[in-house]
Design an enzyme around this catalytic site. Structure first.
Site, short mmCIF file in Angstrom:
data_model
loop_
_atom_site.label_atom_id
_atom_site.label_comp_id
_atom_site.label_asym_id
_atom_site.label_seq_id
_atom_site.Cartn_x
_atom_site.Cartn_y
_atom_site.Cartn_z
N GLN A 152 0.87 -1.18 0.00
CA GLN A 152 0.00 0.00 0.00
C GLN A 152 0.90 1.22 0.00
O GLN A 152 1.55 1.53 1.00
CB GLN A 152 -0.90 -0.02 1.24
CG GLN A 152 -1.64 1.27 1.42
CD GLN A 152 -3.02 1.09 2.01
OE1 GLN A 152 -3.34 0.06 2.60
NE2 GLN A 152 -3.84 2.11 1.88
N LYS A 177 -3.36 -3.31 -9.53
CA LYS A 177 -2.85 -2.05 -8.96
C LYS A 177 -4.00 -1.06 -8.95
O LYS A 177 -4.43 -0.59 -10.00
CB LYS A 177 -1.69 -1.55 -9.82
CG LYS A 177 -1.10 -0.25 -9.31
CD LYS A 177 0.21 0.07 -10.02
CE LYS A 177 0.85 1.30 -9.40
NZ LYS A 177 2.19 1.56 -9.91
N ASP A 226 11.26 6.84 -10.89
CA ASP A 226 11.45 6.31 -9.53
C ASP A 226 12.33 5.06 -9.58
O ASP A 226 11.93 3.98 -9.14
CB ASP A 226 10.07 5.99 -8.91
CG ASP A 226 10.16 5.67 -7.42
OD1 ASP A 226 11.17 6.01 -6.80
OD2 ASP A 226 9.21 5.05 -6.89
P1 AMP Z 1 5.13 -0.95 -6.22
O1 AMP Z 1 4.14 -0.30 -5.29
O2 AMP Z 1 4.65 -1.06 -7.64
O3 AMP Z 1 6.50 -0.34 -6.10
O4 AMP Z 1 5.29 -2.46 -5.71
C1 AMP Z 1 5.54 -2.80 -4.35
C2 AMP Z 1 6.05 -4.21 -4.29
O5 AMP Z 1 5.08 -5.12 -4.83
C3 AMP Z 1 7.32 -4.43 -5.12
O6 AMP Z 1 8.48 -4.07 -4.42
C4 AMP Z 1 7.22 -5.90 -5.44
O7 AMP Z 1 7.72 -6.65 -4.34
C5 AMP Z 1 5.73 -6.14 -5.57
N1 AMP Z 1 5.30 -6.10 -6.98
C6 AMP Z 1 4.98 -5.00 -7.72
N2 AMP Z 1 4.62 -5.33 -8.98
C7 AMP Z 1 4.72 -6.68 -9.04
C8 AMP Z 1 4.49 -7.64 -10.08
N3 AMP Z 1 4.07 -7.28 -11.29
N4 AMP Z 1 4.70 -8.93 -9.77
C9 AMP Z 1 5.10 -9.31 -8.53
N5 AMP Z 1 5.32 -8.47 -7.52
C10 AMP Z 1 5.14 -7.16 -7.76
#
Ligand code: AMP
Length: 239
Positions: free
Chosen positions: A18, A40, A149
């Site tokens: 989150q 997402k 980022d």
């Molecule tokens: P984010 O908020 O997009 O930076 O994602 C937070 C965390 O969720 C990341 O550090 C990954 O561990 C996991 N994550 C994000 N996108 C993916 C994906 N497409 N597949 C698997 N894990 C993901």
């Protein structure tokens, strides 16, 4: 449970992250798609006007999907967009650790603990990783994409081939600007030193060398990076 107007959270969805802009859910195979996926969900900002907020949130979701699709079409490794249902984006689930996890739970520990002989093999892996990271950033920049980022949490790694998959294009934009490329690199440099204080100095040197070998107009970007670094140091000294 009804979570928003557009997104129904299933009982078997797992909230995995989150952030300030979005929630990430892992959805098992067989629920929405044959494969496990990530939803997402960008959420509303209470301080914005509701109609404007909805419009902006949906726009950002679609913009992220567009950039991801462009990267995938041009051969940069990113999660596949499975469906866009703004403000929710459904992405391929990548079953791999982030580069941050790999460095902190594996490579840097091994580097600390090992005897001299295996230390050199760990060091070799760091060189390989830095090289792949530099190439990946260069490939994005050559496409006219600035990530916005770049951190070790926003890249996942598949072993043993050190294949990197870039994630989280929430702040990405289409741009060929040298300044924006330089800032992209600067954000990464800062993230590396703050997240991985034990990373050997030559990691950044190797990363930049491989960036330079692949990126268009790399000399101009790297001299711009020096200016950005100077501005950053001044800001640190004088606030
Ligand atoms: P984010 O908020 O997009 O930076 O994602 C937070 C965390 O969720 C990341 O550090 C990954 O561990 C996991 N994550 C994000 N996108 C993916 C994906 N497409 N597949 C698997 N894990 C993901």
């Amino acid at each position: 449970m009804k979570n928003s107007d557009t997104f129904i959270v299933g009982d078997n969805y797992e909230l995995i992250s989150q952030g300030a802009e979005a929630k990430l859910w892992k959805i098992p195979a067989g629920s929405l798609f044959d494969v496990p996926c990530i939803a997402k969900e960008r959420f509303s900002k209470a301080y914005r006007h509701p109609t404007l907020d909805e419009k902006l949130t949906k726009q950002r979701c679609r913009a992220e999907a567009k950039i991801l699709t462009k990267c995938a079409e041009k051969g940069v490794s990113v999660p596949t967009v499975l469906r866009t249902d703004a403000p929710v984006l459904y992405l391929e689930y990548i079953d791999a650790p982030t580069v941050r996890e790999y460095l902190e739970n594996d490579l840097l520990i091994a580097l600390d603990d090992s005897a001299t002989t295996s230390r050199s093999s760990q060091h070799e892996k760091l060189v390989q990783l830095a090289t792949k990271f530099g190439q990946m950033v260069a490939e994005l920049h050559n496409l006219g994409v600035v990530h916005g980022d770049l951190t070790t949490s926003n890249a996942m790694i598949r072993m043993p081939e050190f294949a990197l998959i870039v994630i989280d294009f929430g702040l990405a934009k289409n741009s060929f600007s040298m300044e924006e490329r330089a800032v992209d690199l600067y954000v990464l440099e800062r993230a590396l030193s703050s997240t991985h204080p034990k990373l050997p100095d030559d990691f950044w040197v190797n990363l930049l060398n491989s960036y330079k070998a692949v990126a268009d107009k790399a000399d101009a970007t790297l001299s711009r990076l020096e200016e950005v670094q100077i501005r950053g140091r001044k800001r640190e000294c004088f606030g």
